[in-house]
Design a protein around this motif. Structure first.
Motif, PDB file in Angstrom:
ATOM      1  N   PRO A  25       0.864  -1.120  -0.048  1.00 35.13           N
ATOM      2  CA  PRO A  25       0.095  -0.071   0.183  1.00 35.13           C
ATOM      3  C   PRO A  25       0.686   1.281  -0.143  1.00 35.13           C
ATOM      4  N   GLY A  26       1.932   1.160   0.688  1.00 38.68           N
ATOM      5  CA  GLY A  26       2.685   2.538   0.703  1.00 38.68           C
ATOM      6  C   GLY A  26       3.433   2.644  -0.705  1.00 38.68           C
ATOM      7  N   GLN A  27       3.762   1.481  -1.391  1.00 41.99           N
ATOM      8  CA  GLN A  27       4.599   1.853  -2.756  1.00 41.99           C
ATOM      9  C   GLN A  27       3.344   2.355  -3.675  1.00 41.99           C
ATOM     10  N   GLN A  28       2.170   1.676  -3.412  1.00 44.48           N
ATOM     11  CA  GLN A  28       1.096   2.150  -4.294  1.00 44.48           C
ATOM     12  C   GLN A  28       0.811   3.659  -4.198  1.00 44.48           C
ATOM     13  N   ALA A  29       0.920   4.078  -2.823  1.00 45.12           N
ATOM     14  CA  ALA A  29       0.557   5.723  -2.579  1.00 45.12           C
ATOM     15  C   ALA A  29       1.725   6.474  -3.379  1.00 45.12           C
ATOM     16  N   VAL A  30       3.000   5.955  -2.840  1.00 42.06           N
ATOM     17  CA  VAL A  30       4.254   7.006  -3.356  1.00 42.06           C
ATOM     18  C   VAL A  30       3.828   6.909  -4.795  1.00 42.06           C
ATOM     19  N   LEU A  31       3.531   5.717  -5.570  1.00 45.69           N
ATOM     20  CA  LEU A  31       3.479   5.982  -7.133  1.00 45.69           C
ATOM     21  C   LEU A  31       2.637   6.735  -7.657  1.00 45.69           C
ATOM     22  N   ALA A  32       1.406   6.396  -6.990  1.00 46.62           N
ATOM     23  CA  ALA A  32       0.333   7.424  -7.436  1.00 46.62           C
ATOM     24  C   ALA A  32       0.460   8.716  -7.245  1.00 46.62           C
ATOM     25  N   ALA A  33       1.252   9.304  -6.066  1.00 49.94           N
ATOM     26  CA  ALA A  33       1.496  10.721  -5.939  1.00 49.94           C
ATOM     27  C   ALA A  33       2.696  11.112  -6.743  1.00 49.94           C
ATOM     28  N   LEU A  34       3.377  10.261  -7.205  1.00 50.08           N
ATOM     29  CA  LEU A  34       4.551  10.820  -8.032  1.00 50.08           C
ATOM     30  C   LEU A  34       4.096  11.047  -9.412  1.00 50.08           C
ATOM     31  N   ARG A  35       2.975  10.096  -9.805  1.00 52.01           N
ATOM     32  CA  ARG A  35       2.354  10.367 -11.276  1.00 52.01           C
ATOM     33  C   ARG A  35       1.538  11.573 -11.308  1.00 52.01           C
ATOM     34  N   GLN A  36       1.046  12.057  -9.918  1.00 50.43           N
ATOM     35  CA  GLN A  36       0.384  13.411 -10.145  1.00 50.43           C
ATOM     36  C   GLN A  36       1.345  14.624 -10.122  1.00 50.43           C
ATOM     37  N   GLN A  37       2.425  14.419 -10.075  1.00 52.70           N
ATOM     38  CA  GLN A  37       3.407  15.696  -9.858  1.00 52.70           C
ATOM     39  C   GLN A  37       3.886  15.795 -11.488  1.00 52.70           C
ATOM     40  N   PRO A  38       3.970  17.333 -11.644  1.00 53.77           N
ATOM     41  CA  PRO A  38       4.292  17.894 -13.070  1.00 53.77           C
ATOM     42  C   PRO A  38       5.882  17.660 -13.233  1.00 53.77           C
ATOM     43  N   GLN A  39       6.522  17.740 -12.098  1.00 55.64           N
ATOM     44  CA  GLN A  39       8.026  17.979 -12.218  1.00 55.64           C
ATOM     45  C   GLN A  39       8.737  16.823 -11.077  1.00 55.64           C
ATOM     46  N   PRO A  40       9.473  16.437 -11.381  1.00 51.06           N
ATOM     47  CA  PRO A  40      10.190  15.398 -10.444  1.00 51.06           C
ATOM     48  C   PRO A  40      10.468  16.037  -8.811  1.00 51.06           C
ATOM     49  N   LEU A  41      10.337  15.238  -7.811  1.00 53.25           N
ATOM     50  CA  LEU A  41      10.163  15.806  -6.664  1.00 53.25           C
ATOM     51  C   LEU A  41      11.602  15.221  -5.896  1.00 53.25           C
ATOM     52  N   SER A  42      11.889  15.706  -4.628  1.00 47.39           N
ATOM     53  CA  SER A  42      12.881  15.061  -3.651  1.00 47.39           C
ATOM     54  C   SER A  42      11.925  14.088  -2.771  1.00 47.39           C
ATOM     55  N   ALA A  43      12.588  13.243  -2.247  1.00 47.25           N
ATOM     56  CA  ALA A  43      11.782  12.495  -1.282  1.00 47.25           C
ATOM     57  C   ALA A  43      11.130  13.100  -0.122  1.00 47.25           C
ATOM     58  N   GLN A  44      11.969  14.252   0.208  1.00 46.23           N
ATOM     59  CA  GLN A  44      11.172  14.948   1.512  1.00 46.23           C
ATOM     60  C   GLN A  44       9.961  15.743   0.923  1.00 46.23           C
ATOM     61  N   ALA A  45      10.182  16.455  -0.451  1.00 46.32           N
ATOM     62  CA  ALA A  45       9.031  17.255  -0.831  1.00 46.32           C
ATOM     63  C   ALA A  45       7.835  16.207  -1.172  1.00 46.32           C
ATOM     64  N   LEU A  46       8.164  15.056  -1.658  1.00 45.19           N
ATOM     65  CA  LEU A  46       7.298  14.074  -2.038  1.00 45.19           C
ATOM     66  C   LEU A  46       6.426  13.670  -0.681  1.00 45.19           C
ATOM     67  N   HIS A  47       7.234  13.543   0.375  1.00 45.67           N
ATOM     68  CA  HIS A  47       6.699  13.309   1.802  1.00 45.67           C
ATOM     69  C   HIS A  47       5.661  14.370   2.171  1.00 45.67           C
ATOM     70  N   GLY A  48       6.105  15.568   1.779  1.00 44.54           N
ATOM     71  CA  GLY A  48       5.336  16.687   2.227  1.00 44.54           C
ATOM     72  C   GLY A  48       3.886  16.757   1.354  1.00 44.54           C
ATOM     73  N   VAL A  49       4.102  16.546   0.295  1.00 44.87           N
ATOM     74  CA  VAL A  49       2.989  16.467  -0.387  1.00 44.87           C
ATOM     75  C   VAL A  49       2.085  15.262  -0.131  1.00 44.87           C
ATOM     76  N   MET A  50       2.580  14.178   0.220  1.00 44.01           N
ATOM     77  CA  MET A  50       1.576  13.157   0.567  1.00 44.01           C
ATOM     78  C   MET A  50       1.069  13.170   2.085  1.00 44.01           C
ATOM     79  N   GLY A  51       1.813  13.844   2.780  1.00 46.12           N
ATOM     80  CA  GLY A  51       1.368  14.101   4.221  1.00 46.12           C
ATOM     81  C   GLY A  51      -0.098  14.894   4.155  1.00 46.12           C
ATOM     82  N   THR A  52      -0.238  15.946   3.271  1.00 44.38           N
ATOM     83  CA  THR A  52      -1.446  16.273   3.094  1.00 44.38           C
ATOM     84  C   THR A  52      -2.835  15.573   2.727  1.00 44.38           C
TER      85      THR A  52
END
Length: 142
Positions: A25-52
């Motif tokens: 489930p964590g991998q699915q959530a990370v992949l889904a969140a990355l697919r929604q981003q228009p630009q590459p993100l750092s892991a920290q930035a991705l964590h921030g986006v996902m935390g919302t």
């Protein structure tokens, strides 16, 4: 932006993996969140986006990114400052990067697409994606 024609081959490699990758489930959530981003993100930035959207630990994000890279579903590149940026594998990425200010400009064409297709055809190596980066000085800095 036009999708890179090599993306079809990338999708074919991933979709023909035997058996298809089972994602946590964590991998699915990370992949889904990355697919929604228009630009590459750092892991920290991705964590921030996902935390919302849903609570997820930063260690889970890092572990998921590492696992997804090994499955060929996520790619990364390292910036001049040493920061690692992640994106879902949808097409290959190519950049012009300024050594002075660090700006990276995407290159829309793929000058090594034919070589990648030939290498993939040898059957001795499974290619998930490739990157190409040119370094120099941008007009603003020169």
């Amino acid at each position: 932006m036009d999708r890179d024609p090599f993306a079809k081959e990338i999708g074919a490699v991933v979709s023909t993996a035997t058996p298809p990758p089972r994602l946590t489930p964590g991998q699915q959530a990370v992949l889904a969140a990355l697919r929604q981003q228009p630009q590459p993100l750092s892991a920290q930035a991705l964590h921030g986006v996902m935390g919302t959207q849903r609570p997820i630990g930063v260690a889970t994000v890092y572990r998921a990114l590492d696992a997804l890279k090994l499955l060929g579903l996520v790619q990364h590149r390292v910036t001049l400052s040493g920061e690692t940026l992640y994106s879902a594998v949808e097409h290959d990425h190519h950049y012009l990067t300024c050594l002075q200010c660090g700006v990276s400009v995407p290159v829309e064409t793929c000058p090594v697409q034919e070589l990648a297709a030939q290498l993939q055809g040898t059957g001795s190596f499974r290619i998930y994606y490739h990157t190409l980066e040119f370094f120099g000085v941008c007009d603003r800095c020169s």
